[in-house]
Write a protein that holds these residues in place. Sequence first.
Motif, PDB file in Angstrom:
ATOM      1  N   LYS A 112      -4.642  -1.212  -3.962  1.00 21.72           N
ATOM      2  CA  LYS A 112      -5.874  -1.034  -3.210  1.00 21.72           C
ATOM      3  C   LYS A 112      -6.381  -2.388  -2.711  1.00 21.72           C
ATOM      4  O   LYS A 112      -6.560  -3.306  -3.492  1.00 21.72           O
ATOM      5  N   LYS A 167       1.273   1.135  -3.909  1.00 18.47           N
ATOM      6  CA  LYS A 167       0.001   1.864  -4.062  1.00 18.47           C
ATOM      7  C   LYS A 167      -1.119   0.953  -4.571  1.00 18.47           C
ATOM      8  O   LYS A 167      -1.913   1.329  -5.428  1.00 18.47           O
ATOM      9  N   HIS A 179       0.810  -1.217   0.000  1.00 16.83           N
ATOM     10  CA  HIS A 179       0.000   0.000   0.000  1.00 16.83           C
ATOM     11  C   HIS A 179       0.850   1.276   0.000  1.00 16.83           C
ATOM     12  O   HIS A 179       0.520   2.238  -0.696  1.00 16.83           O
ATOM     13  N   GLU A 220       4.185   6.399   0.209  1.00 23.85           N
ATOM     14  CA  GLU A 220       3.096   7.228   0.686  1.00 23.85           C
ATOM     15  C   GLU A 220       2.624   6.777   2.064  1.00 23.85           C
ATOM     16  O   GLU A 220       2.674   5.609   2.408  1.00 23.85           O
TER      17      GLU A 220
END
Length: 571
Positions: free
Chosen positions: A473, A471, A467, A527
Motif C-alpha cells: 500500500k 500487494k 502493488h 492483482e
Amino acid sequence: MKSPLVREVAYRLLLVEADTELSQALAQVLSEQGWQVTCACNRAEALKILGDTPRFDLLLVAQELPDGEGVQLVENLVLPPEPEQRTPILLLAEQEDPQLLKRCFDLGINDYLVKPINPLLIGLKARDLTNKLRLADRVIQQKQELEKLLDASNREAEMASYVFYNNLLDHVSDTIHGFNRYINASSDFCGDLVLSKNSPSGSTFILHADAMGHGLSATMTLLPLVDVFHSMVSKGYALPMIVREMNRKLHFRLPPDRFVAASVVELDVLHEQVSIWNGGMPPVYYLDSEGRVINSYPSNHMALGILDNLSFESNVERFHLVGEGGLFGCSDGLTDQVNAQGESYGNQRLLKSLEGAPRHSLMGTLVADLKEFSGVPYFDDDLSLFYVYFPELIYFQDQKYQLQGNQAHKLGIAPFIWELTLSGQQMGEQEIPALCNDYLQDMGFPQPFCQRAFTVISELSSNAIEHGLLKLKSSLKEDPEGFAEYYVLREQRLRKLTHEDQLRVRLQWQVTAERSRLFIEVEQSGEGFDFNQVMQQPREELAGRGLLLIRKLSTELMFKKQGRLAVATLE
C-alpha cells in the motif's frame, strides 16, 4: 614541456565501404565533426591501411564488400584481450540477419546498423563509442604520468595532483544547477571527493567521500568508488544497489586496514523525494531558506570497504523534497580543524556559520570563517563541502521535462520490438529500467528521450511489482516510519515470489510516414486495480503521483486487463 603521452591529433576513423557515393557522404559528415577519415573500398585495401597505421579510434565497416564480408575483415584483426582497450567497430549491413548479428556479438563488434544510414546519426554514435576507449587511455596515461612524477620535486607533485584530480572531476562529474562544491587538499594529493551526476531516471546523485589516510594512497583508494558511481548512475541503478556495489568492490580490493567514509544522496525532483545513505561521514544537514537546520542525517552505517556483502546494510533515509532550502554536507576536515588553543571548530560553530550565510557564497563564507578560526595558512586535513539549493535544482529540472512536441520521427531508427519476461525473485534482482535504457541507448535514441522512457518504465514496473504482485500500500510511505516499513515489507515479499509470478516488459518502436512512437507495455500476473479511481485521488496522495507523472511524460496512457497491463506511448 608537454607530456609525450597526450595525443593531440583528431580522432582517426577507418571507413571501409564499396559504395563510393555513400563513402564520400559519410566521410564528409564525419570530417565536419572533427574526425580524421581514411577510406578503403575493399578488405585488401583496409588490411594494408591497418598494417601501416598504428591505431585507429574507430572502424566503420560495411558487411558487403567486393572481396568478401566485413565480418571476415574483423576476424583477421588481432584484438587486445581487454575489451576496454579494443578499437570500437560499427558494422553496416544491407538488411537484418540474425546469424550475422550473432557473429557480430561473438566477435565483439560494438554495433550492427542496417542501411539506409543517417550520416549525422553515425557521426554521433561513432563519437559515443570512442568515449570509453578514450577514458581508458586517459586513466592509463595519467597512471604512467604519476609514476614518473612520484620521485620529482614538490612543484612537480603539485602539478600532477592538479592534472589527476581535476581531470577526474571533469570527466566523471556532471554540471548540476543549484549544486556547489569546495575541495581543498592538505597535501599534494587529496583523499576527499565530491561528485555529482544525473541519472537516466531524472534523479541527481551526489557522492561525497573521505578516504582513510592522506596523499596519493588515499586518492588511489577513491578510484574504484568513482568507477562504480559513474557506471551505475549512468545506467539508472537505484541508490541502495549503488552503495552496495561500492562496498563490495572496495571490500574486495582494499587492504584490511583501509576504508572510505562516504555519503550518497539522490535528489529525485520528479517524485519530490530526497534519499540519503551515510556511512562514516559527518551529518548531512537539511537547511531551510535561512540556513537553519530542519533535520540532520548522521551516519547510520559503517564506512565502505569494512563489511562483507552479507553484513552490509544499504537502506536509506528519505524525506519530502520541497521548493525551498537545501542540503549541506562536509567532511570531518572542517569540524575537526583545531586552532592554536587546541579547540576544534566543531558542529555548533558550523551550524552557527550556516545560519544566515548568503546562499551564493556559502562555501566561501565557511572557508573564510575556518581560516580565521584556525589562524593557519594550511588546514590539517583534506577539506570538502557541498551544498544543493533546491529551488534552482527544481526549476531547471522542470524546464528539462517540458515536452517539445513530436520530434521522434526525425531519429531515423528502424522499427523494432524488444521484450523481456521475468519470473519470481528475478524481478527483485534485475534493474528493469536500466536494462531497457541500455537497449534504447544502443539503438541510438538521444538522452532526453531515453530519460523520459526510463522514468515511465521505472514507474510502471515499480507499480506492477509493488502493488500488483507484492500487494503493498502506497499509504505506508506518507511518513518516515512508513517508508522504512514499506521497503522492509517489499524485501520480505520479494523473497516469497514463485515462478508463477511474472512481469513482462515490451518495447515497440513504430514508424509511419506521419510520426514515430514508442509503445511501452508492462504486464504483471498479480492483482489488477481500478485505474480511474486511483487517478481521481487528490494530487497530494502518494498513491496516484507516479501515474500522474507518467501521464505528464507520455502522449497516452492506457490500462487493460483490469489494470494488470499498462500501455504508455512516447513520441
